[in-house]
Scaffold this motif. Structure first.
Motif, mmCIF file in Angstrom:
data_model
loop_
_atom_site.group_PDB
_atom_site.id
_atom_site.type_symbol
_atom_site.label_atom_id
_atom_site.label_comp_id
_atom_site.label_asym_id
_atom_site.label_seq_id
_atom_site.Cartn_x
_atom_site.Cartn_y
_atom_site.Cartn_z
ATOM 1 N N ALA A 9 8.282 6.261 -15.695
ATOM 2 C CA ALA A 9 9.537 6.628 -16.371
ATOM 3 C C ALA A 9 10.640 5.648 -16.006
ATOM 4 O O ALA A 9 11.359 5.141 -16.880
ATOM 5 C CB ALA A 9 9.923 8.055 -15.974
ATOM 6 N N ALA A 23 4.223 8.955 -12.095
ATOM 7 C CA ALA A 23 4.925 9.276 -13.351
ATOM 8 C C ALA A 23 6.372 8.821 -13.261
ATOM 9 O O ALA A 23 6.921 8.251 -14.208
ATOM 10 C CB ALA A 23 4.841 10.775 -13.619
ATOM 11 N N ALA A 24 6.979 9.030 -12.083
ATOM 12 C CA ALA A 24 8.355 8.589 -11.905
ATOM 13 C C ALA A 24 8.447 7.079 -12.025
ATOM 14 O O ALA A 24 9.378 6.542 -12.640
ATOM 15 C CB ALA A 24 8.862 9.040 -10.538
ATOM 16 N N ARG A 30 3.043 12.694 -9.394
ATOM 17 C CA ARG A 30 4.444 12.710 -9.845
ATOM 18 C C ARG A 30 5.165 11.420 -9.516
ATOM 19 O O ARG A 30 5.999 10.948 -10.262
ATOM 20 C CB ARG A 30 5.171 13.880 -9.213
ATOM 21 C CG ARG A 30 4.640 15.223 -9.721
ATOM 22 C CD ARG A 30 5.372 16.369 -9.110
ATOM 23 N NE ARG A 30 5.247 16.384 -7.655
ATOM 24 C CZ ARG A 30 6.289 16.513 -6.850
ATOM 25 N NH1 ARG A 30 7.498 16.610 -7.337
ATOM 26 N NH2 ARG A 30 6.104 16.538 -5.542
ATOM 27 N N ARG A 64 0.822 -1.195 0.000
ATOM 28 C CA ARG A 64 0.000 0.000 0.000
ATOM 29 C C ARG A 64 0.864 1.255 0.000
ATOM 30 O O ARG A 64 0.470 2.292 -0.502
ATOM 31 C CB ARG A 64 -0.894 -0.025 1.229
ATOM 32 C CG ARG A 64 -2.071 0.901 1.132
ATOM 33 C CD ARG A 64 -2.867 0.863 2.392
ATOM 34 N NE ARG A 64 -2.006 1.145 3.538
ATOM 35 C CZ ARG A 64 -2.359 0.933 4.789
ATOM 36 N NH1 ARG A 64 -3.542 0.432 5.051
ATOM 37 N NH2 ARG A 64 -1.539 1.208 5.775
ATOM 38 N N GLN A 124 1.271 3.348 -3.061
ATOM 39 C CA GLN A 124 0.180 4.210 -3.516
ATOM 40 C C GLN A 124 0.195 5.504 -2.701
ATOM 41 O O GLN A 124 -0.556 5.657 -1.750
ATOM 42 C CB GLN A 124 -1.169 3.497 -3.363
ATOM 43 C CG GLN A 124 -1.250 2.169 -4.078
ATOM 44 C CD GLN A 124 -1.242 2.346 -5.577
ATOM 45 O OE1 GLN A 124 -1.824 3.293 -6.107
ATOM 46 N NE2 GLN A 124 -0.572 1.432 -6.277
ATOM 47 N N SER A 125 1.067 6.449 -3.105
ATOM 48 C CA SER A 125 1.218 7.666 -2.308
ATOM 49 C C SER A 125 0.129 8.677 -2.619
ATOM 50 O O SER A 125 -0.114 9.574 -1.836
ATOM 51 C CB SER A 125 2.569 8.302 -2.607
ATOM 52 O OG SER A 125 2.612 8.657 -3.980
ATOM 53 N N GLY A 126 -0.505 8.550 -3.774
ATOM 54 C CA GLY A 126 -1.513 9.529 -4.163
ATOM 55 C C GLY A 126 -0.911 10.710 -4.925
ATOM 56 O O GLY A 126 -1.628 11.554 -5.442
ATOM 57 N N TYR A 127 0.427 10.775 -4.998
ATOM 58 C CA TYR A 127 1.068 11.876 -5.747
ATOM 59 C C TYR A 127 1.230 11.465 -7.194
ATOM 60 O O TYR A 127 1.870 10.454 -7.501
ATOM 61 C CB TYR A 127 2.437 12.194 -5.167
ATOM 62 C CG TYR A 127 2.373 12.739 -3.764
ATOM 63 C CD1 TYR A 127 1.608 13.901 -3.518
ATOM 64 C CD2 TYR A 127 3.045 12.149 -2.724
ATOM 65 C CE1 TYR A 127 1.527 14.416 -2.245
ATOM 66 C CE2 TYR A 127 2.978 12.662 -1.446
ATOM 67 C CZ TYR A 127 2.205 13.800 -1.204
ATOM 68 O OH TYR A 127 2.124 14.297 0.041
#
Lengths: 644, 99
Positions: free
Chosen positions: A624, A620-621, A617, A609, A612-615
């Protein structure tokens, strides 16, 4: 017979409809419900009367009619038919149940007059009558079992009838539960017996299983097993040793219930089962011996307990147990005993119902006091009860010419007949029955004179005992007359034995080990001695108002010879311990094992869990980075693979 | 001119766009980073089309443009809505999906 056989289902139908109307009709039937109950029972009695008279008019060999009603269920080769068997045995029961039952219904109208739930009481009584008639009229073990459970249910409901709003409500409910649970033990025996019979004969109806072919297909061992299982069932229902403990507590129910169910009819169902299953028992001499043993043990057990009880109803309950012991003993003696078992059952039904209703009348007069040490000198205040109970007392003692003499004496004589050249059995069981008769005389005389005898009344407050309404004492008169005369009417010349012969078979005449007049004289002598002893102790001497400490035996008998303690130590506590161990095992091993699975999954979840930070970005990181990893891997693999 | 220069330029633009998306908090700027990445891709497509003498890459560049145009419409609408409700255009404030 064929013109009236259509009436037979109404024997069960009337009381069943009565019960249904009273239970479903609710308060609307409060005003006249009790009379409907009486009417339903009486109607059933009239039908029984018609059928019996028609049967008497038929030749002896045709006196067994199986009336097929409908196919209960049909599955492949298995057809379970539902039918009624009319024969002298079932009709004897029909007459007993409906006649005594109707009298007790009438009595209850007055006895339960002030009870707010009188309608419900009559509904249960009708339900009982319907179930009891189903039991005795059934033409197969399966339908018999339906009635068997039905009477158990009615008994449970009626023992616990006063389970609210009384000081003893809780004890009443516990007594009902105790009766129910102990009966379940016996019922398992009946189910096991049916399973054995079905596995070996492929049928459950009496016509097949009890025929020569049916019994012949059972091996000796199987017949013994079936016989013992049936005996277990009979022990549960008839309060025989070792399943006898519930009957004393069952006295928590209203007194008419004790009279009808726990004295005259339901508790004798076990004897009926034994006599009905006679052919199976005869194929299993070991089982027969056990039946006799159980009867002998119970007959002494009940008699000993009866000598020490100060509660009038409990003393009568112990007496019932003892008398059914007599019947059971007779039922184990083979054809020589069957007829007398049923005969004693019939006379006992009359005199014990009379005694119980008399006890109810006394309690009614004394404000529900049941302790006989608080009675005394009641003969002046309750003359009708005194005389009718006196007739019952003489009947149960077996004083000629009262009815108990004819039936009980027959059993004692039958017990003295040697079986298969084993004279020891005749001597042992014969002596037990004579000894039982002596103790019976003692405790019944004690009961009678503690209640009615003595110059000085022992009740304390300002009571004015008086007879109840005619609705209460007329049934007493009828039962008193029955107690006095029934035995002689049916016993002289062997009328009753001949009447039952088509069912139980003809008994070859064997000589007892002692001449019959000697047995009779000895029996009457010990009975008179027992009665005189009790008369001296409880009528001539003053009865102490507080029970004296008594001897070891008295104290044991007062506590039912420690039957509850024995049951608790031998069965209840070990079973409870086992249940605790199983429960702990379930909780600690099974539950924990299964709980570990979701706990593991949950642990993994809590780890993943965090991703799943909610950010946006960080996602996206991740993407990538993932692309980068794939690119590097592809480059390495491609490079190593030598694509270029 | 050497085709390598175009590819290097496309890679550099893509890297700048990706870095913008990863490091900036303002949704509009992040959005611009996304546009930059798309256009870097377009440049790479066109470059390789030219290199191979094949129009497939150019056609794909058109597709990307169309999708980018649609995406701008939807994306800006989402950003405006978020701004209206939260009085902020920071992408870190929109974290309801945290586990």
């Amino acid at each position: 017979m064929n013109d009236v056989i259509g009436l037979a289902p109404w024997l069960v139908g009337f009381p069943l409809i009565g019960a249904a109307i009273l239970l479903l009709g609710g308060k609307a039937t409060d005003r006249w419900g009790h009379w409907l109950g009486v009417l339903a029972s009486a109607a059933s009695g009239v039908v029984g009367f018609i059928l019996m008279f028609r049967m008497i008019g038929m030749p002896a060999e045709e006196r067994s009619v199986d009336h097929h009603l409908w196919t209960w269920l049909s599955a492949g080769d298995l057809d379970v038919d539902l039918g009624i068997r009319l024969d002298p045995l079932s009709l004897t029961f029909v007459m007993l149940v409906t006649f005594v039952g109707t009298l007790i219904h009438v009595y209850s109208v007055a006895y339960m007059d002030h009870d707010p739930h009188r309608r419900r009481f009559f509904a249960y009584l009708n339900l009982f009558v319907a179930a009891m008639l189903t039991l005795v009229l059934a033409d197969s073990y399966l339908l018999l079992f339906v009635g068997w459970e039905g009477v158990g249910l009615a008994s449970y409901l009626l023992i616990g009838f006063w389970d609210t709003g009384r000081p003893a409500a809780r004890e009443n409910a516990v007594a009902a539960k105790k009766a129910f649970v102990m009966n379940r033990v016996g019922d398992m025996g009946l189910i096991a017996a049916m399973a054995l019979l079905f596995a070996n004969t492929g049928a459950l109806d009496f016509a097949t299983t009890l025929s020569d072919d049916g019994v012949g297909s059972l091996s000796q061992a199987t017949a013994t097993a079936v016989g013992l299982c049936l005996l277990l069932a009979a022990c549960g229902k008839s309060a025989q040793f070792p399943l006898q403990a519930w009957l004393g507590d069952a006295m928590a129910g209203p007194t008419p219930v004790s009279a009808l169910i726990h004295a005259a009819t339901m508790v004798t169902a076990g004897v009926y089962l034994m006599v009905r299953s006679g052919p199976i028992l005869e194929a299993a001499p070991t089982a027969q011996l056990v039946v006799v043993l159980v009867g002998a043990v119970t007959l002494l057990f009940g008699a000993v307990v009866g000598t020490a009880k100060d509660d009038i109803k409990k003393a009568l309950a112990a007496s019932t147990m003892s008398q059914i012991g007599y019947m059971m003993l007779a039922a184990g003696l083979g054809p020589a005993g069957y007829a007398f078992a049923i005969f004693h059952l019939l006379t006992h039904g009359f005199f014990k119902a009379g005694l119980f209703l008399g006890a109810g009348s006394v309690m009614h007069a004394m404000g529900d006091e049941t302790d006989m040490r608080r009675y005394g000198g009641l003969s002046r205040f309750l003359p009708i009860t005194w005389i009718t109970m006196g007739l019952g007392w003489l009947a149960i003692l077996g004083i000629p010419p009262f009815s108990g003499f004819w039936s009980k004496d027959g059993i004692i004589e039958a017990a003295f007949i040697p079986v298969d050249g084993q004279p020891w059995r005749a001597w042992v069981f014969g002596s037990v029955t004579v000894l039982g008769a002596a103790i019976t005389a003692f405790y019944m005389t004690r009961l009678f004179f503690m209640t009615f005898g003595g110059r000085r009344p022992r009740w304390k407050d300002n009571r004015h005992p008086h007879e109840g309404s005619p609705l209460m004492w007329w049934p007493l008169v009828f039962l008193g007359v029955g107690s006095a005369a029934l035995g002689a009417v049916l016993g002289i010349g062997g009328t009753f034995t001949t009447w039952l012969e088509p069912v139980v078979g003809h008994a070859e005449h064997h000589e007892p080990v002692l001449p019959v007049p000697v047995i009779m004289t000895v029996t009457i002598l010990v009975v008179v001695l027992g009665a005189l002893l009790a008369f001296r102790m409880y009528a001539v001497n003053v009865v102490p108002e507080e029970a004296p400490r008594g001897s070891v035996l008295t104290r044991a008998a007062r506590r039912d010879l420690y039957q509850d303690a024995a049951n608790e130590t031998l069965v209840m506590r070990p079973a409870l311990g086992l249940a605790r161990v199983v429960e702990a095992g379930d909780r600690e091993v099974v539950d924990r094992g299964w709980a570990a699975l979701p706990q593991t999954v949950s642990w993994f979840g809590s780890v993943f869990r965090r991703a799943q930070s909610g950010y946006v970005r960080s996602y996206a990181a991740g993407m990538a980075g993932g692309v980068l990893v794939i690119a590097v891997v592809a480059w390495l693999v491609g490079g190593l693979g030598g694509a270029q | 001119m050497d085709i390598t220069n175009y590819v290097v330029l496309a890679a550099a633009l893509f890297a700048i766009g990706a870095t913008t998306v990863l490091l900036r908090r303002n949704a509009i700027v992040v959005f611009m980073g996304v546009e930059l990445m798309l256009n870097a891709t377009n440049l790479a497509f066109v470059t390789f089309a030219r290199m191979h003498g094949d129009v497939t890459g150019q056609v794909l560049a058109f597709f990307v443009m169309v999708v980018a145009a649609a995406e701008v419409v939807v994306g800006l609408a989402i950003i405006v809505t978020i701004f209206r409700t939260r009085r902020s255009a920071s992408v870190d404030d929109v974290n309801l999906l945290r586990g």
